[in-house]
Design an enzyme around this catalytic site. Structure first.
Site, PDB file in Angstrom:
ATOM      1  N   SER A 291      41.959  36.644  35.722  1.00  0.00           N
ATOM      2  CA  SER A 291      41.130  36.710  36.936  1.00  0.00           C
ATOM      3  C   SER A 291      41.824  36.035  38.104  1.00  0.00           C
ATOM      4  O   SER A 291      41.588  36.379  39.263  1.00  0.00           O
ATOM      5  CB  SER A 291      39.784  36.025  36.701  1.00  0.00           C
ATOM      6  OG  SER A 291      38.908  36.831  35.975  1.00  0.00           O
TER       7      SER A 291
ATOM      8  N   HIS B 298      33.308  32.047  40.476  1.00  0.00           N
ATOM      9  CA  HIS B 298      34.402  32.970  40.178  1.00  0.00           C
ATOM     10  C   HIS B 298      34.786  33.812  41.395  1.00  0.00           C
ATOM     11  O   HIS B 298      35.973  33.943  41.737  1.00  0.00           O
ATOM     12  CB  HIS B 298      33.976  33.869  39.010  1.00  0.00           C
ATOM     13  CG  HIS B 298      35.073  34.648  38.370  1.00  0.00           C
ATOM     14  ND1 HIS B 298      35.448  35.898  38.802  1.00  0.00           N
ATOM     15  CD2 HIS B 298      35.861  34.377  37.304  1.00  0.00           C
ATOM     16  CE1 HIS B 298      36.416  36.364  38.033  1.00  0.00           C
ATOM     17  NE2 HIS B 298      36.691  35.459  37.110  1.00  0.00           N
TER      18      HIS B 298
ATOM     19  N   ASP C 144      33.089  40.965  42.706  1.00  0.00           N
ATOM     20  CA  ASP C 144      33.016  39.770  41.877  1.00  0.00           C
ATOM     21  C   ASP C 144      31.602  39.190  41.902  1.00  0.00           C
ATOM     22  O   ASP C 144      30.625  39.929  42.006  1.00  0.00           O
ATOM     23  CB  ASP C 144      34.059  38.754  42.337  1.00  0.00           C
ATOM     24  CG  ASP C 144      34.642  37.940  41.200  1.00  0.00           C
ATOM     25  OD1 ASP C 144      33.869  37.248  40.508  1.00  0.00           O
ATOM     26  OD2 ASP C 144      35.869  37.995  40.983  1.00  0.00           O
TER      27      ASP C 144
END
Length: 735
Positions: A506, A186, A114
């Site tokens: 996600s 994220h 990520d």
């Protein structure tokens, strides 16, 4: 590259590749342009593929193609990112079920591919962790800008970062943060969702307040940063997965994908094949391009593909009218504000709330906004006006799934709006009081398929039903990076928070990754295919009102398996699935052989030319079924498709299962034999499922049903979805 062509003079494939690249370069560059065009390494790959990435001129590429051992080459690609209460929603319990059976995932290593990690987050502290890191771990804590090796611990056991290709593609680029430190948020969010430690009093500005923790709170986390503020490239993603396999992770969680590419050009498909061979389970996100069909990525037969669903939690406020009526509403206004006994304004001339100038005429009042135009436009106009607050009338699922309310607004349903408008028109002095920062749990119905969640069939291989499973994805609370805006009040006030509510597949992916880690802890000898099977066949097709799951992207109609897979993930039932559908690397090779790929395309995935394509088969031993037909079928034409399946008994020593079929509309389904008798544990039995469907008109339609194996006098129910579908072109036909 085909390693079998490596000359014996070279001690390693890296030296061989270096020699090839050196031969492409001019020995004495005579100009700056010639110097800049000099080919150079980006990465050498050892596990996910046999080969390398490099910066090449078109001329150098043409020369390289003629080199001995060359198999194939692809232009680098850009990847697409897919963006406290969920353990309870998934019925994870400290007393019974998967949590105690797996010891909360202790010593299972999850590799998160990520945007990096914020190591100071409370979610990555190692309180309560076994300080001895598993011996199989071969990774490091790579130091870099703003990140030193002492920032890893017994929870966050390793980090690495990969940016060679983003630098090669952008010479002279100045990276905002040249290390594994997360500057996006994220990666921190997904890693903490999968395996974050316990953090008390976590919330999003008072919403969802409670103890935050990951799905596998005692699992180890290793983070591989491949996503950067400046972009994300396939070569860096491949390098991250390659290293994760070498480091010894058990699970790979990757919430990104590549759109519109065949399997043999998809970096995740190529890399995950190598992971599967080592029984590393790869959990991926389906994408956020729904609700149109055939929009998902990561529709790869050897990975788990996660769709996103809603949660049984709502963020609320309340409206109290001057006559003491109390109206519930939805909001995420990020402040502990109270609008008390303010004038309630209902004026037809401004009720569209689409003009900041007209709203300025309301002095310190609460305006009622009718459902006209875009609710997001209304919120923008209210945010830039001087009204005290607003009542928005809407059932817009997009707003409820995505959040972000920068104005002191409360959203009420059209049904409740009638009483509010009636009061505002009838009362000589209408007044309103609004309170915020309330959280409701056990709301019904939940889950529903998120409107944004990408749908199947898989563009890269439609012969396997995708997505596989649905997991919580909308407004998930997890760790975030500080000092970056997570909320807004009005046009100019930005707020930060250590925990953030965001939505996307996600977010569903790391939920699945966490469950997979727990299953790895409970069943360390199960293959990647066995774990995927357990997750799929134990999924729940019903919501918490015990009705079939609905689809927010299809006006609340019943959800298709092309939207939700087998249903909502059920961790405790996955612990003891009764029967599993296993598969070996050879089974996937047979599948690839059936796709009529050429030698170059097969080598890109399999990495060796020693494969045997003498027994190609498109009938993978998968725990779901999809029968595809050509849209040009004539009326009355019959489609007959047979599926051969083998199940392994992992439940009771002696068990008998009987088949129950709910056939898709317009189809007949036959199972032979319809009774399976097992005399011992790990015994295998085979059966055939035959689908006959008749085309009554030329209009493409989709129907679905299920096959359920029910154990006689036992507890196990093993369910597989069945889909009969046209082979839909990209973006055609609403599901």
């Amino acid at each position: 590259m085909d390693k079998s062509h490596m000359p014996t003079a070279f001690t390693s494939h890296h030296h061989w590749y270096s020699s090839i690249l050196d031969s492409l370069n001019s020995p004495n560059p005579t100009s700056l342009e010639e110097y800049k065009s000099t080919s150079s390494f980006v990465y050498t790959y050892n596990h996910v593929l046999h080969g390398f990435s490099a910066s090449l001129s078109p001329e150098e590429y043409e020369t390289l193609r003629k080199s001995p051992g060359f198999v194939s080459a692809y232009v680098d690609r850009n990847a697409t990112l897919d963006t406290t209460h969920t353990p309870e929603f998934l019925s994870l319990n400290p007393s019974t079920g998967l949590w105690p059976a797996s010891n909360y995932g202790e010593d299972v290593i999850i590799g998160v591919i990520d945007s990096g990690v914020w190591p100071e987050s409370e979610s990555f502290k190692d309180d309560g962790m076994n300080t001895k890191v598993p011996a199989k771990w071969k990774g490091i804590c790579q130091a870099g800008e703003g990140f030193n090796s002492s920032m890893c611990n017994s929870k966050l056991i390793g980090v690495r970062y990969f940016n060679n290709d983003i630098i090669a593609a952008n010479p002279g680029i100045n990276l905002r943060m040249n290390s594994a430190r997360d500057t996006v948020g994220h990666g921190t969010h997904t890693a903490s969702t999968a395996a974050g430690n316990y953090v008390s009093d976590a919330s999003y500005f008072g919403y969802g307040k409670g103890t935050a923790r990951g799905i596998a709170p005692r699992a180890r986390v290793a983070v591989y940063k491949v996503n950067w503020d400046e972009g994300r490239y396939a070569s860096d993603v491949l390098a991250g997965i390659d290293q994760a396999i070498a480091d010894g992770v058990d699970v790979i969680s990757i919430s990104l994908g590549f759109d519109g590419v065949p399997l043999y050009e998809d970096p995740i498909a190529i890399a995950s094949f190598a992971a599967m061979e080592k029984d590393v389970v790869v959990s991926t996100s389906a994408g956020n391009a729904g609700p149109l069909p055939r929009t998902l990525h990561n529709g790869i037969p050897w990975v788990l593909t996660a769709a996103a669903g809603t949660i049984d939690r709502s963020f609320a406020g309340s409206l109290t009218l001057g006559d003491d009526q109390i109206i519930p509403g939805w909001t995420l206004f990020p402040a502990n504000a109270i609008i008390k006994s303010s004038p309630l304004v209902y004026n037809k001339s401004i009720s569209a709330c689409n003009s900041s100038e007209l709203l300025y005429e309301v002095l310190d009042g609460v305006v009622i906004c009718e459902p006209v135009g875009s609710i997001y436009d209304q919120i923008d106009h209210i945010s830039t006006s001087n009204v005290a607050g607003a009542i928005l009338i809407s059932n817009d699922t997009k707003l409820f799934e995505l959040g972000e309310v920068p104005c002191p607004c409360l959203v009420i349903s059209p049904e409740d709006a009638a009483a509010v408008i009636k009061y505002a028109e009838a009362s000589p002095i209408p007044l309103a009081t609004i309170t915020f920062r309330k959280t409701k749990i056990s709301t019904k119905p939940a889950p529903a398929v998120a409107y944004y969640s990408s749908r199947g069939p898989s563009p890269s291989y439609p012969g396997v039903l995708k997505p596989d499973i649905m997991a919580p994805g909308s407004l998930v609370l997890a760790a975030w990076i500080p000092y970056e805006s997570t909320a807004q009040i009005g046009p100019n006030v930005y707020l930060s928070s250590d925990y953030n509510l965001i939505s996307g597949t996600s977010m569903s992916c790391p939920h699945v990754s966490g469950v997979v880690a727990l299953l790895k802890g409970a069943h360390p000898k199960w293959s990647a295919a066995a774990i995927r099977s357990a997750v799929i066949t134990s999924a729940n097709p019903l919501d918490n009102s015990l009705n079939p799951i609905r689809d927010n992207g299809k006006k609340y109609q019943l959800a298709s398996p092309l939207a939700m897979g087998a249903g909502h993930i059920d961790p405790n039932r996955a612990l003891d699935p009764g029967l599993i559908y296993d598969a070996t690397p050879k089974d996937y090779i047979n599948l690839l052989c059936s796709m009529k790929l050429n030698k170059t395309q097969l080598l890109a995935i399999i990495r060796s030319d020693s494969y045997d394509c003498s027994n190609p088969s498109s009938d993978l031993n998968y725990p779901s079924f999809i029968a595809l037909y050509n849209q040009t079928r004539m009326p009355g034409e019959v489609l007959v498709q047979k599926f051969q399946r083998t199940v392994t008994n992992v439940g009771d020593e002696v068990a008998t299962y009987k088949a129950t079929v709910n056939a898709p509309k317009g189809s007949a389904v036959r199972v032979s034999p319809n009774t399976l008798v097992f005399k011992r544990k790990y015994e295998m039995q085979s059966y055939t499922l035959t689908i006959k469907s008749r085309s009554w008109d030329k209009k493409p339609d989709i129907s679905y049903g299920e096959l359920v194996w029910v154990q006689e006098k036992g507890k196990h129910v093993v369910r597989s979805p069945i889909v009969v579908s046209p082979n839909i072109p990209h973006g055609n036909v609403a599901l």
